[in-house]
Design a protein around this motif. Structure first.
Motif, PDB file in Angstrom:
ATOM      1  N   GLY A 191      -0.296 -23.483  -4.808  1.00  0.00           N
ATOM      2  CA  GLY A 191      -1.004 -22.997  -3.624  1.00  0.00           C
ATOM      3  C   GLY A 191      -0.972 -21.486  -3.527  1.00  0.00           C
ATOM      4  N   ALA A 192       0.197 -20.895  -3.811  1.00  0.00           N
ATOM      5  CA  ALA A 192       0.303 -19.439  -3.779  1.00  0.00           C
ATOM      6  C   ALA A 192      -0.559 -18.803  -4.857  1.00  0.00           C
ATOM      7  N   TYR A 193      -0.571 -19.410  -6.038  1.00  0.00           N
ATOM      8  CA  TYR A 193      -1.331 -18.847  -7.157  1.00  0.00           C
ATOM      9  C   TYR A 193      -2.833 -18.854  -6.872  1.00  0.00           C
ATOM     10  N   PHE A 194      -3.347 -19.925  -6.317  1.00  0.00           N
ATOM     11  CA  PHE A 194      -4.793 -20.069  -6.132  1.00  0.00           C
ATOM     12  C   PHE A 194      -5.307 -19.525  -4.796  1.00  0.00           C
ATOM     13  N   PHE A 195      -4.438 -19.429  -3.785  1.00  0.00           N
ATOM     14  CA  PHE A 195      -4.951 -19.116  -2.447  1.00  0.00           C
ATOM     15  C   PHE A 195      -4.334 -17.893  -1.788  1.00  0.00           C
ATOM     16  N   MET A 196      -3.318 -17.298  -2.392  1.00  0.00           N
ATOM     17  CA  MET A 196      -2.747 -16.091  -1.812  1.00  0.00           C
ATOM     18  C   MET A 196      -3.269 -14.855  -2.537  1.00  0.00           C
ATOM     19  N   ASP A 197      -2.967 -13.689  -1.983  1.00  0.00           N
ATOM     20  CA  ASP A 197      -3.477 -12.430  -2.522  1.00  0.00           C
ATOM     21  C   ASP A 197      -2.354 -11.415  -2.670  1.00  0.00           C
ATOM     22  N   ASN A 198      -2.587 -10.455  -3.565  1.00  0.00           N
ATOM     23  CA  ASN A 198      -1.736  -9.268  -3.682  1.00  0.00           C
ATOM     24  C   ASN A 198      -2.437  -8.105  -2.986  1.00  0.00           C
ATOM     25  N   LEU A 199      -1.672  -7.261  -2.333  1.00  0.00           N
ATOM     26  CA  LEU A 199      -2.234  -6.088  -1.661  1.00  0.00           C
ATOM     27  C   LEU A 199      -1.797  -4.819  -2.386  1.00  0.00           C
ATOM     28  N   SER A 200      -2.783  -4.053  -2.860  1.00  0.00           N
ATOM     29  CA  SER A 200      -2.467  -2.777  -3.505  1.00  0.00           C
ATOM     30  C   SER A 200      -1.897  -1.782  -2.514  1.00  0.00           C
ATOM     31  N   THR A 201      -2.201  -1.992  -1.224  1.00  0.00           N
ATOM     32  CA  THR A 201      -1.764  -1.051  -0.192  1.00  0.00           C
ATOM     33  C   THR A 201      -0.330  -1.287   0.258  1.00  0.00           C
ATOM     34  N   ALA A 202       0.269  -2.398  -0.170  1.00  0.00           N
ATOM     35  CA  ALA A 202       1.641  -2.717   0.258  1.00  0.00           C
ATOM     36  C   ALA A 202       2.618  -1.732  -0.386  1.00  0.00           C
ATOM     37  N   LYS A 203       3.434  -1.121   0.437  1.00  0.00           N
ATOM     38  CA  LYS A 203       4.407  -0.155  -0.054  1.00  0.00           C
ATOM     39  C   LYS A 203       5.769  -0.457   0.558  1.00  0.00           C
ATOM     40  N   ALA A 204       6.788  -0.355  -0.248  1.00  0.00           N
ATOM     41  CA  ALA A 204       8.165  -0.514   0.237  1.00  0.00           C
ATOM     42  C   ALA A 204       9.059   0.407  -0.578  1.00  0.00           C
ATOM     43  N   GLU A 205       9.807   1.233   0.113  1.00  0.00           N
ATOM     44  CA  GLU A 205      10.652   2.212  -0.560  1.00  0.00           C
ATOM     45  C   GLU A 205      12.121   1.873  -0.343  1.00  0.00           C
ATOM     46  N   PRO A 206      12.853   1.556  -1.410  1.00  0.00           N
ATOM     47  CA  PRO A 206      14.292   1.320  -1.260  1.00  0.00           C
ATOM     48  C   PRO A 206      15.002   2.490  -0.584  1.00  0.00           C
ATOM     49  N   ARG A 207      14.454   3.694  -0.781  1.00  0.00           N
ATOM     50  CA  ARG A 207      15.052   4.871  -0.167  1.00  0.00           C
ATOM     51  C   ARG A 207      15.057   4.754   1.357  1.00  0.00           C
ATOM     52  N   GLU A 208      13.995   4.156   1.935  1.00  0.00           N
ATOM     53  CA  GLU A 208      13.926   4.008   3.386  1.00  0.00           C
ATOM     54  C   GLU A 208      14.980   3.025   3.893  1.00  0.00           C
ATOM     55  N   MET A 209      15.213   1.936   3.142  1.00  0.00           N
ATOM     56  CA  MET A 209      16.255   0.998   3.550  1.00  0.00           C
ATOM     57  C   MET A 209      17.627   1.650   3.443  1.00  0.00           C
ATOM     58  N   ALA A 210      17.824   2.478   2.394  1.00  0.00           N
ATOM     59  CA  ALA A 210      19.097   3.178   2.243  1.00  0.00           C
ATOM     60  C   ALA A 210      19.325   4.128   3.422  1.00  0.00           C
TER      61      ALA A 210
END
Length: 440
Positions: A198-217
């Motif tokens: 279901g994830a493979y056929f019906f979900m999407d990846n977002l190029s705009t998604a950003k997450a920085e480990p530095r921010e969590m640190a």
């Protein structure tokens, strides 16, 4: 579509034209995969009570139940960055397929009467893979929804996962009774494959998604993050800990009522369904106010559990335990509601609303809160490990769970005092400088 490069959920026209439909589709399949993550994460809470032929001690069984909590909590931090690094669709497919590891290994372990205890510990630890799914799922859905709708979307996503604890405790006794202990693992295989497909056929990846480990640190260096982590141990950690300990606690303390283990699913069900009430009350009364009184209620509930055990009164024990998990669910909602309010208030302190500086501070507060939530949810989940180990150690040392329950009650009093001191106390006529704005 595998990758989406143009994603503007906060644009009303874009959201109405196509964004809402895409976000809803991703949410549905995310909930399915996350629900399975929770079921595999907590499946040993039922399997452990069925291992009588292996002659493990109660303390050893609590270790088996506790280890998935420990591993799953630790995995939440790296899993938070998975969707942004590899794509939400891609990471959901992989994280779902990884659930095959604990499912199949469980079946292998219980099929061999000579399986050693250390092997059970290793295999139970792999169930922690399901615990990490919550962090990646929540992080992924955050990117799909506009700020104004993230509360309801994340609430649905979280509830869909939490109910997995209840469903595994409801379904597994029936499956094991009908098909044997190995079925506790193999039963989930077709559902895992369906979630991955279901994830493979019906979900999407977002190029705009950003997450920085530095921010969590950076968030980890903020004192407010650690205060809220302690409070989240007391709420979500209590929910997952008491939920997974419930079946084994019934068996060890009320052996004559062992058949009533089938009712254990009611605890996590109540705790999951009541969680939104904590957020709703916080919107009206203030997150810190709800949290401080909820810790008072939790301390009272855990003492009632103590009396139920001391008097060997199953009805009192069961009712009090249900109240305890229910109040943990309310606190789960109220503490989660406090986090963005705290970081927003800290960011805008002293600034005039409507100014450019104020709006920039709001953005920074939102960013800091997002980073902190990932860290806080990971630390809070360790409470599930502490509670199971508390019960196991107490029973091994004293023959009963009373010592652990006393320690839990003291911890809730500490959490109550900490909430008041940091977010509700006044200095003269002014709110405490450490952010009483969390009232809202």
């Amino acid at each position: 579509m595998a990758w989406i490069s143009d994603w503007r959920p906060d644009d009303p026209e874009f959201w109405a034209a196509s964004g809402r439909k895409v976000a809803r589709r991703n949410l549905i399949y995310s909930i399915f995969a996350e629900h399975l993550g929770f079921t595999l994460w907590t499946v040993w809470s039922i399997v452990a009570v069925k291992l009588g032929s292996y002659k493990f001690s109660t303390d050893q069984l609590f270790w088996i139940v506790a280890l998935p909590n420990l591993v799953g909590s630790a995995l939440r931090i790296p899993y938070t960055f998975g969707p942004a690094r590899f794509g939400g669709r891609n990471f959901t497919v992989v994280s779902a397929l990884l659930l095959l590891v604990p499912a199949v290994l469980l079946a292998v372990a219980v099929n061999d009467p000579a399986t050693p205890y250390w092997m059970f510990l290793v295999i139970a630890a792999t169930a922690g893979l399901g615990g990490g799914n919550f962090a990646s799922s929540m992080a992924n859905i955050t990117y799909f929804y506009p700020q104004a709708r993230q509360g309801s979307a994340l609430g649905l996503n979280a509830a869909g996962g939490n109910i997995g604890v209840s469903s595994v405790q409801l379904v597994m006794p029936l499956v094991i009774g009908g098909f044997g202990l190995a079925a506790a693992g193999l039963f989930w295989v077709p559902f895992i494959l369906a979630a991955a497909a279901g994830a493979y056929f019906f979900m999407d990846n977002l190029s705009t998604a950003k997450a920085e480990p530095r921010e969590m640190a950076q968030a980890a260096g903020n004192p407010q993050t650690w205060v809220m982590s302690v409070l989240y141990i007391g709420t979500f950690g209590s929910f997952i800990g008491y939920s997974t300990a419930f079946p084994l606690l019934i068996k060890s303390q009320f052996a004559e009522h062992a058949e009533l283990i089938t009712l254990a699913f009611l605890g996590p069900l109540v705790g999951s369904l009541i969680r939104p009430l904590g957020g709703w009350l916080s919107d009206r009364l203030g997150g810190a106010t709800v949290t401080v009184w909820n810790f008072v209620a939790m301390a009272g509930a855990v003492l009632l559990v103590y009396f139920g055990l001391a008097q060997h009164n199953f009805v009192l024990f069961f009712a009090a335990y249900m109240l305890l998990i229910g109040t943990a669910g309310v606190g789960n909602g109220s503490t989660y509601r406090m986090i963005p309010a705290i970081f927003r208030a800290k960011a805008v302190a002293g600034l005039e609303p409507g100014t450019g500086d104020y709006e920039e501070a709001v953005r920074i507060g939102r960013r800091d809160a997002s980073a902190a939530i990932g860290f806080i949810s990971a630390i809070g989940a360790f409470g599930g490990f502490f509670i199971n180990r508390g019960f196991g150690t107490s029973i091994a040392s004293t023959g009963g769970a009373g010592a652990a329950i006393t320690a839990f009650a003291v911890f809730y009093v500490v959490c109550c005092a900490l909430t008041w001191f940091c977010y509700l106390r006044t200095v003269g006529e002014r709110l405490a400088p450490s952010l009483a704005a969390a009232r809202v």
